[in-house]
Each structure stands twice: as C-alpha cells, then as structure tokens.
Design an enzyme around this catalytic site. Structure first.
Site, PDB file in Angstrom:
ATOM      1  N   LYS A  62       0.708  -1.195   0.108  1.00  0.00           N
ATOM      2  CA  LYS A  62      -0.003  -0.083  -0.138  1.00  0.00           C
ATOM      3  C   LYS A  62       0.897   1.218   0.191  1.00  0.00           C
ATOM      4  CE  LYS A  62      -3.768   1.844   2.565  1.00  0.00           C
ATOM      5  NZ  LYS A  62      -4.710   1.733   3.696  1.00  0.00           N
ATOM      6  N   SER A 131      -9.479   1.786   2.648  1.00  0.00           N
ATOM      7  CA  SER A 131      -8.511   3.020   1.837  1.00  0.00           C
ATOM      8  C   SER A 131      -7.758   1.923   1.096  1.00  0.00           C
ATOM      9  CB  SER A 131      -8.045   3.628   2.730  1.00  0.00           C
ATOM     10  OG  SER A 131      -7.097   3.062   3.822  1.00  0.00           O
ATOM     11  N   SER A 155     -10.437  -0.531   6.703  1.00  0.00           N
ATOM     12  CA  SER A 155      -9.690  -0.419   5.447  1.00  0.00           C
ATOM     13  C   SER A 155      -8.973  -1.563   4.912  1.00  0.00           C
ATOM     14  CB  SER A 155      -8.506   0.841   5.300  1.00  0.00           C
ATOM     15  OG  SER A 155      -9.308   2.191   5.500  1.00  0.00           O
TER      16      SER A 155
END
Lengths: 416, 416
Positions: A62, A131, A155
């Site tokens: 990420k 996210s 998330s």
C-alpha cells in the site's frame, strides 16, 4: 487468483523457480492492470531472491508504506515522487523472507475515504472499497498472491469483502506500523490480503515470526453476533452470514448467539473521537501547508477535527480501554473461540463516489482484536463474513477462517 | 540559561519583540556553539512569527525528529543530508504556537548509546549524557530556552540531570511520536528540556493543549523511593536526594518512605527485552543494508537483538502491562501525589566514552508515567532529583517539580 501456498508448493517441488513465479505475477499484472488500475508504481527489474520461505512471492505494498526502492506517494499530490530513504520494517521483513515487494498499490489520500481510480475486478461498476483499494483489487484480479494494507476504521476488512478476497487485520501491533504514514496511532493496523485464509495464515505466521499462527485449532466454537449498535445490514449480507453459519454448523462447529453489553455501543461511538483527534495531529503539516491540495472528504474531516479537545479524547480513550478489558473477559467466559459477524453492510456500493461503509469494522479496530474476512459465494457481487478472536489469538481467528473457507468451498462443490 | 517564561514576559510586556528574542538566542548560539557542539544544523534565516503564545521562543529539535526545513540525520552517516518531506506533528505544533524550530540538536546514532561529540557545558570533561545530548547541552549552555528530546531508556532525564537543566518525560503518548525515528514503539517518548520546571510546564501545557498541566497543585505529598532493584547510587546523588527531601519537608511537603513490590524488579529486568525485540525490527533496513556503517555499540546491540524471540517479548509485555496496572493502584492507595527518587546514579561520568547509565530511568519509561528531573545545587558537577507521578498526572509531576525547584532555590539563597 494467485495462491501463495500453491506457488510455494510448486517452488518447493522444483517445478517452478522463484524467478518464474515472479514472472507469472508480472504477466498477470501486464494483463489486468490496464483495466483494474490497482498499482501506483512497479519495480521494472525486481531482484528475486532464490532462497527464503517466501521466495517467489511478489507482494503489493500500500502506497502509504515506505519503500527504499519505490516512491511512496500517500495517494496525494503533496507526496508526488516522494522517495523515502528506508524500507518500513514490514517491507524489510518481507525481503528478509525472500519475498519481492514488486509494486506500490493505490490508496485513498492518506488512507482516508476519498476514492481512488481503482476498479473492483470482481464487481464491475462497484467500488473496490478503501482505503487499501489497490491491495484488495490486485489480489482479487489475480495480479498478486499477497498485498499489504492498513486499517484505521475498516480499510482492510471492507475492501477485502467487497473484492471477494481474504483480508486479515491482526492483533494491534502484531505487525509494526513504523514507516507507515500515520493517521491515528491508536488505531492504525497493518493487514494482509490473500487469495485464501490458509495463504494469509502462512504469510502472517512467517512475517510475525510466530509459527503457531497457522496451526489449525480444530472445529471452532462460534458466537454469532449482529451488533445492535450498527444500523441493519442489507439482506444479502445477512444471507451470507446465515449461509456461513449453516455451513460451519454442518461441518462440526458449535454455534451460539452472542451479544455485547451497552458499553460496546458507547465504545463504537468513540472511535471517531479518537481517530479525529489523532489525525488532526498526525496530518498537521499537510493540513497547515497544503490545505487546498487535500481532497475534499479529507479536508472537510480535518477542518472538523481541529475542534476536538483533549478532554473528549481522554474520555474516549478511557471508554476504549475499558471496553478492551471487558471484551477480553467476555470472550474468556463465553466458551467461544471466535465471533462470527458481518464484514460489511452489503455488496460494494455502486459507482465510485464512495469507498463504502466501515461500521461493521470500526469497533474491532479500536479493540485491537484480530479480524479475518472470508468470501462467501455471492450472486451480484462478492460478500464476506468476518471472524474475530480475542486480542493475541490470531491463530484462533485464522484457524476458524480457514475452517469456514473449507466448509464453504465444500458446500459450494456439493450444491454448486 | 535562557528562561522561556522570562522571554515571554518581556515579549508580552512589549520590551522585547519575538524577532529580538530569537536574535538573542542566535547570539547565544554564536557564542557557545563552537565549544559545546550541541547543534547539527541551524536555520540561517528563520521565519519568526510575531503572534502566538510561544512567539519568540527558539527551539532545538533532536535530530531524529523530522523537519521539513532542515535535514534530519539521525546521528548517522546513513542519513547524511536526508531531508524529510514533512514536519513531525510535534514540530508543526510548535510552529502553530509561534515558536521557531531553529536548529537540530545532536543525537547519538538512532538515539542509542554511542556518544556524540557534544560537551557538557556545566561539567567540562564529562559526558552531557545521551541520547538527547545536544538538546540538554544547548539549554544548559544558555543557547536555547526550549529543546525536544526523546527517551526510550533514560535519554531525557539522564542528560538533563547531567547538564543541570530541567527535563520532562511526559506520560506515554501525551506528545505524538509520529515523524520521530523509531527505536521501540512501546517505549519511545517525546520530552522537553528547559531552564526551569515552570518553563517546562508552560511549554508542555501549550504543546499538549492542556492548560491544567501548569496549574499548581500545592505542597505535594511525596513518597521517597530508593529502588532496591537498581545498584546503589553514588554518595553525591544520595546527598542531593536528601537535600531535596529536607528542603521539600521544610517548605511544607509531606514525606514518607515509599517502596515497590518485587513485581517491579521483574518489570525493570524486562525493559531490555521489549526495547531489543522492537529495535531489531524498527532498524531492520539500516541493519540489513548498512551493517558496517552502524556505530559499534548499536551494531553489537542489534547483532544480539536478532535472537530475541516472540515468546520472550510477549512475556515481557505481559509483565510490563501487569506492572503498569499495579503501579496505578499502588499510587492511588499510597496517599502520595508523587514519587521522589534519583535521576541518575551520580555525576555525569568523566570523559566521552559513555553516555552514562539509565538504570534509574528505564522502569519509568516502561511504566509510561510522567517524570521530571530538577537540578539540585551540586559541587563538582550538576545533579538532579526525579519527580514521578501516576500515568496522566503530568500536572502533579510538574507542580511538585516546580515546588521543589522553588524550595531548593530559597534554601540556596538562605544558606548559599
């Protein structure tokens, strides 16, 4: 999807080299990335270790997690081209195990809720969630066997459920968040995305250096929970939960109803106070110096968060602390190994205006307990159910998730 | 020394502008820095806000804390010239209050124990202590009215005591460690150096947004502690503690003997396990890619730390958790406001081969409780005594420290 354990089995059997495994991944990326848009940057010429228990495993990172060999851009133009000096410890650990951190995956700006351009490969036209959008989508598209995400509200679990993959949010601080852009130091938790619960358990056991995490515990004793403090879920999500319950019971799990006292509604309500107070501090530089560059949801959030005072925060922390201790005692005395509940209110929402709703995740993030979402065969779009264990009992959560995954697969074969 | 409150009083009275106050600081730096060597880099042309409750206050920032306008070099050539993108939240907060983060202060490499080149301005030929060497020395030399440091073992309280300044290690996470190079996420704590306890209380109250921190509580009820689990202190340190006790009692404080059960010896012994296990992860990239560049103490430490296993760490965390809860209950039931104990085993050691001994600090860092060291007039070199309150009771610790400071100053006037 690319299964980590399948790739590793072929490598250990000598029918695939680590370099060939990474080449497979790169071919899958070349095929799917143009439509999925899950990656921000990729390593064009990755070093592939030939040794190590994760040799041959390409990993998506990420893009709020520092990497020394790829930019880390936080999903925001404020960090365009930003190149950290060091790898975050989680990235260094992956490399030490022989894995190849091959690409940075899309993230909402600073891991808040402004959507990315990533598509949901399993539900066209729907959000992949956020996210950790890119990590969920990349695994779902079969581009990567493993990806890292973070969860402050929902998330990891939510995008995994929306994309039909397994997501694991381990116990708080089982994986260090050092070198990960902070939103809320009390809540931010590193997690994993993988094709199966067994894959995720294997990866987590290796990364954490805790082999017991992938040791099966046997048919679990399950407490079935519909949190009263969350608004009702959609019928499809409730149907998936019931499907999972029936499958687990048929396979030998014990199931009982489980509920939580009012303290947990109170704790649930305090998540925002903790997150908001801390995020206003964590992003103070960005807020002060780049206010106009922040995306709209985040900017409005931080505008609001400036007004939360220390007394409200302290009260929220006290309630959270009290709830964590209470949950430990409740789980000890309830004669259950895990809680089974919803991963999300329903299918991923249509369109790309929102990343969906984290209301079935926020309490558990605040409690710091391990959570695993397991896909349940759906019709229009993926659905998941969430398995939760007590703090530090990541092995129980992963064992029960693996059990559930297998029973669901068997029923799917029997009736499919 | 430069007193923050004195400077602010002159600014509020209109007899000094913020720019003039910063110019005073810069003149002091120009005078003393060549011999003290407390600073790594300075802002040659600082922006000086004219407004804000800390306007005119120049602050030293330990060089493991990210600054957007000055490099952050971690005391290591691995980070030579390294320029972070953002200010750490603590730096952004200082700027928001009108303060001027004017210089980066020397730190041992990654805040471990390899000495810096900084001198002790109050005890020539002796170490200033570490790891926050530059922050302690810069305040002691009268170069700065305020400086930031961090403490994982004893890196705020010890150098403050050795240099004859006030050091505050607040409650764990009262100040966010986001943007601060991590050594141990369970232990790393931001702290302050100032000329007086009243200065430190004022700064901390503003930075934390908690006005109650500088509200005087009155003559404290003091528990006098000589921790049995630490080797004996030097006679001079014991003399300073006795001097502080007599002064406090004469000024109206109540004093009683205080001791801790065996659990705290056990906890004390576990500090290293927690620190070592976490530092091996936190510095994994530096260890793997720059092993030969690490200074000798840190390299040997990390070589050793690789072998600590998760089970030992978990056991240490459990003992620490148990001790924290037990300390809270003990302090509640002991009818005392603060503990008074030693800040360090004695004078700063002679020479520059070591940064001294943190054995009177490590337990309190692990307990997460607020600690303040107050200078006691010494002969050969500075000495300090340490005031400790329960978690979250930073106001009590600072009020008692201010009380002690005043009574010591009065006795010094009476008999000096």
């Amino acid at each position: 999807m690319l299964s980590l354990l399948s790739l590793r089995a072929r490598i250990e059997a000598g029918s695939l080299t680590p370099s060939q495994a990474v080449a497979l991944t790169r071919a899958a990326i070349a095929e799917h990335e143009p439509s999925v848009r899950a990656l921000v940057t990729s390593d064009p010429d990755p070093v592939v270790p030939e040794m190590g228990p994760l040799a041959g495993i390409a990993v998506g990172i990420k893009d709020i997690i520092d990497t020394a060999h790829l930019p880390t851009q936080m999903g925001s133009s404020i960090y365009t081209g930003w190149q950290p000096r060091a790898d975050a410890p989680i990235v260094a650990r992956l490399k030490a195990l022989g894995a190849v951190p091959i690409a940075k995956t899309t993230t909402t700006a600073f891991a808040f809720i402004d959507p990315t351009e990533t598509c949901n490969p399993r539900a066209p036209g729907r959000t992949p969630g956020g996210s950790s959008s890119g990590s969920a989508a990349a695994v779902a598209a079969g581009m990567l066997p493993l990806a890292l995400g973070t969860q402050t509200g929902g998330s990891v679990i939510r995008p995994a459920a929306y994309c039909g993959v397994v997501g694991v949010k381990p116990s708080f601080r089982l994986l260090p968040t050092v070198g990960v852009k902070c939103f809320s130091w009390t809540l931010d938790t590193l997690g994993l995305f993988a094709a199966t619960a067994a894959d995720a358990a294997h990866a987590l056991a290796l990364i954490a250096g805790r082999p017991e995490i992938e040791r099966p515990v046997g048919a679990p004793r399950i407490g079935l929970l519909l949190p009263e403090f969350c608004d009702a879920a959609e019928p499809e999500a409730l149907g998936a939960l019931d499907h999972a319950r029936v499958a687990a019971e048929a396979a030998g799990a014990s199931i009982r109803a489980f509920s939580l006292p009012d303290l947990f509604k109170e704790a649930f309500d305090q998540h925002a106070t903790i997150q908001d107070f801390e995020s206003a501090q964590a992003l103070a530089w960005e807020y002060t110096t780049h206010h106009e560059t922040l995306p709209p949801f985040l900017r409005a959030h931080l505008d609001m968060a400036q007004s939360i005072d220390a007394a409200a925060y302290d009260a929220a922390r006290r309630i959270a602390h009290h709830a964590r201790r209470s949950l430990r005692d409740i789980l000890r005395n309830a004669d259950i190994d895990v809680i089974l509940t919803l991963s999300a209110p329903g299918f991923a929402p249509q369109g790309y205006a929102s990343t969906g709703d984290s209301r079935f995740n926020r309490l558990w993030t605040m409690m710091g307990v391990p959570c695993v979402t397991v896909p349940v065969p759906g019709e229009d779009a993926p659905l998941g159910v969430q398995v939760i264990a007590g703090f530090g009992h990541d092995a129980r959560a992963l064992s029960a998730a693996t059990f559930l995954e297998q029973t669901l697969a068997e029923r799917s074969r029997d009736y499919g």
